[in-house]
Structure formats: C-alpha cells, structure tokens
Motif scaffolding. Sequence first.
Motif, PDB file in Angstrom:
ATOM      1  N   THR A 132       0.851  -1.181   0.000  1.00 31.10           N
ATOM      2  CA  THR A 132       0.000   0.000   0.000  1.00 31.10           C
ATOM      3  C   THR A 132       0.892   1.237   0.000  1.00 31.10           C
ATOM      4  OG1 THR A 132      -0.066   0.179   2.409  1.00 31.10           O
ATOM      5  CG2 THR A 132      -1.794  -1.190   1.352  1.00 31.10           C
ATOM      6  N   LEU A 133       0.305   2.373  -0.304  1.00 30.17           N
ATOM      7  CA  LEU A 133       1.065   3.621  -0.250  1.00 30.17           C
ATOM      8  C   LEU A 133       1.603   3.854   1.162  1.00 30.17           C
ATOM      9  CD1 LEU A 133       2.093   6.246  -1.508  1.00 30.17           C
ATOM     10  CD2 LEU A 133      -0.130   7.272  -0.967  1.00 30.17           C
ATOM     11  N   HIS A 134       0.821   3.506   2.157  1.00 28.16           N
ATOM     12  CA  HIS A 134       1.267   3.666   3.542  1.00 28.16           C
ATOM     13  C   HIS A 134       2.546   2.860   3.787  1.00 28.16           C
ATOM     14  CE1 HIS A 134       1.211   2.746   7.938  1.00 28.16           C
ATOM     15  NE2 HIS A 134       1.051   4.064   7.964  1.00 28.16           N
ATOM     16  N   GLN A 135       2.569   1.607   3.370  1.00 27.13           N
ATOM     17  CA  GLN A 135       3.760   0.770   3.552  1.00 27.13           C
ATOM     18  C   GLN A 135       4.962   1.362   2.828  1.00 27.13           C
ATOM     19  OE1 GLN A 135       1.613  -2.761   2.094  1.00 27.13           O
ATOM     20  NE2 GLN A 135       2.655  -3.878   3.737  1.00 27.13           N
ATOM     21  N   VAL A 136       4.741   1.842   1.614  1.00 25.27           N
ATOM     22  CA  VAL A 136       5.839   2.397   0.827  1.00 25.27           C
ATOM     23  C   VAL A 136       6.374   3.671   1.477  1.00 25.27           C
ATOM     24  CG1 VAL A 136       6.392   3.493  -1.391  1.00 25.27           C
ATOM     25  CG2 VAL A 136       5.240   1.279  -1.336  1.00 25.27           C
ATOM     26  N   LEU A 137       5.489   4.516   1.974  1.00 21.05           N
ATOM     27  CA  LEU A 137       5.952   5.724   2.658  1.00 21.05           C
ATOM     28  C   LEU A 137       6.838   5.373   3.856  1.00 21.05           C
ATOM     29  CD1 LEU A 137       2.827   8.020   2.467  1.00 21.05           C
ATOM     30  CD2 LEU A 137       5.176   8.768   2.034  1.00 21.05           C
ATOM     31  N   VAL A 138       6.390   4.439   4.656  1.00 23.29           N
ATOM     32  CA  VAL A 138       7.190   4.037   5.825  1.00 23.29           C
ATOM     33  C   VAL A 138       8.522   3.444   5.363  1.00 23.29           C
ATOM     34  CG1 VAL A 138       7.293   2.454   7.799  1.00 23.29           C
ATOM     35  CG2 VAL A 138       5.191   3.743   7.335  1.00 23.29           C
ATOM     36  N   HIS A 139       8.497   2.611   4.343  1.00 23.69           N
ATOM     37  CA  HIS A 139       9.729   1.995   3.838  1.00 23.69           C
ATOM     38  C   HIS A 139      10.708   3.057   3.333  1.00 23.69           C
ATOM     39  CE1 HIS A 139      12.286  -1.019   1.940  1.00 23.69           C
ATOM     40  NE2 HIS A 139      12.352  -0.189   0.919  1.00 23.69           N
ATOM     41  N   VAL A 140      10.221   4.001   2.534  1.00 24.22           N
ATOM     42  CA  VAL A 140      11.108   5.013   1.957  1.00 24.22           C
ATOM     43  C   VAL A 140      11.643   5.948   3.040  1.00 24.22           C
ATOM     44  CG1 VAL A 140      11.235   6.978   0.363  1.00 24.22           C
ATOM     45  CG2 VAL A 140      10.134   4.854  -0.361  1.00 24.22           C
ATOM     46  N   ILE A 141      10.799   6.342   3.985  1.00 20.79           N
ATOM     47  CA  ILE A 141      11.280   7.188   5.086  1.00 20.79           C
ATOM     48  C   ILE A 141      12.391   6.470   5.845  1.00 20.79           C
ATOM     49  CG2 ILE A 141      10.661   8.214   7.312  1.00 20.79           C
ATOM     50  CD1 ILE A 141       7.828   8.708   6.040  1.00 20.79           C
ATOM     51  N   THR A 142      12.187   5.202   6.128  1.00 25.65           N
ATOM     52  CA  THR A 142      13.203   4.414   6.841  1.00 25.65           C
ATOM     53  C   THR A 142      14.496   4.347   6.031  1.00 25.65           C
ATOM     54  OG1 THR A 142      11.471   3.109   7.889  1.00 25.65           O
ATOM     55  CG2 THR A 142      13.670   2.158   7.873  1.00 25.65           C
ATOM     56  N   ASP A 143      14.373   4.106   4.742  1.00 22.70           N
ATOM     57  CA  ASP A 143      15.547   4.016   3.871  1.00 22.70           C
ATOM     58  C   ASP A 143      16.289   5.353   3.820  1.00 22.70           C
ATOM     59  OD1 ASP A 143      17.062   2.335   1.906  1.00 22.70           O
ATOM     60  OD2 ASP A 143      16.511   3.989   0.578  1.00 22.70           O
TER      61      ASP A 143
END
Length: 197
Positions: A132-143
């Motif tokens: 989901t967009l939510h998962q991707v946002l969290v992943h990219v912020i973490t990265d």
Amino acid sequence: MDETRPKADLKRYLQASRDALIWKLDGLSEYDARRPLTPTGTNLLGLVKHAAGVESGYFGDTFGRPFAREMPWLGPDAEPNADMWATAEESREEVVARYREVWREADATIDALSLAAAGRVPWWPPERCEVTLHQVLVHVITDLQRHAGHADIVRELVDGAAGLRAGADNLPPGDPAWWTEYVARLQRTAEEAGGKA
C-alpha cells in the motif's frame, strides 16, 4: 477514516529526510561532495543520487505512475552501483535538481492516492511485493533516514561537521578540547574492554 493527518505526518518525515541529505552537501567542494570515505565507496553526492532513484521507483513504478525522466543509472545496462556515485559529467547542481524534481513527482503520487492505495514493487519477492502507499511511505522514510545517517558520518569524516540539521546539531555542548578528551576516553574504554590496556 480521515487520513489527512497521518498522510501529512508521513510527508513531513519524508521531507525532513530529504532535507537532511541535501543539507550535508552545503559548503563542500566538488571533491569533498564526491570523495569515497568507506571501503564500499560511500560518498555524499552518491547518496543523494541513490535517494532520487529510490523515490522514483517506489512512488512511480510501484503505483503505475512512471516519472517523466528516466534515470539511466537504474537501467538494465547500467553498471553495478551506478546509482551510488556521480560521474564527472554529472554536476552536483544537476543531481540535486533531479532529486528535487523527483520530490515533486513523488509528492504528486502521495497527494493523488489514499494511504490504502495498492501498488506492486516489482523488484521485491512475490510473497511480499503487493503493498500500500502507507507501507511504501514508511519503507522510503526508513531508507532515507538510514542514508541520512550515512551522510552524517561521511560529512563528519570530510570536515568534522556533524548534526541533525542546520542550526540544530543535536550534540552535547563541548569545545574542541572537550571533544578530544571525550574521544580519547572512549578509546581508552574500548582498549580496556578489549583487553588491550
């Protein structure tokens, strides 16, 4: 459920991560912005270039919204690790401008989609590529935060500059003599713990 606030919070953390990476280039020469300072070649301008590729893939291709300009360093014929350093022909201004362009396109995707919007990360294993967009946002912020940490250390190795952001270094107060003694104390402790004292 109203997702305005959670999305705004995530975008704020995303932008803080972006700003941290760009800020680490401030005041550096071309040489110091590109100089590899780890055994794997980590360098400040390369981290920014890499971040541009990360965001273009996750906020573009993942949601069927490819970005306007392709990034040749991500293509199938690119050499390994081409996204982790800038060639002599790629100016710092060009790399930073490209990253800012990626921000605008990524933000357009974030603004256009709900946090529950479905996407597919084609380079992830099949069992977890549906996102989901939510998962991707969290992943990219973490990265990006991980790479901002790399940039913080590399910048400190370049010229001693350290800190969280401009005007807020997030470090304890101390003059150069205090820091010298602090580091010496840590060295002595490491030697003692390692049986070298």
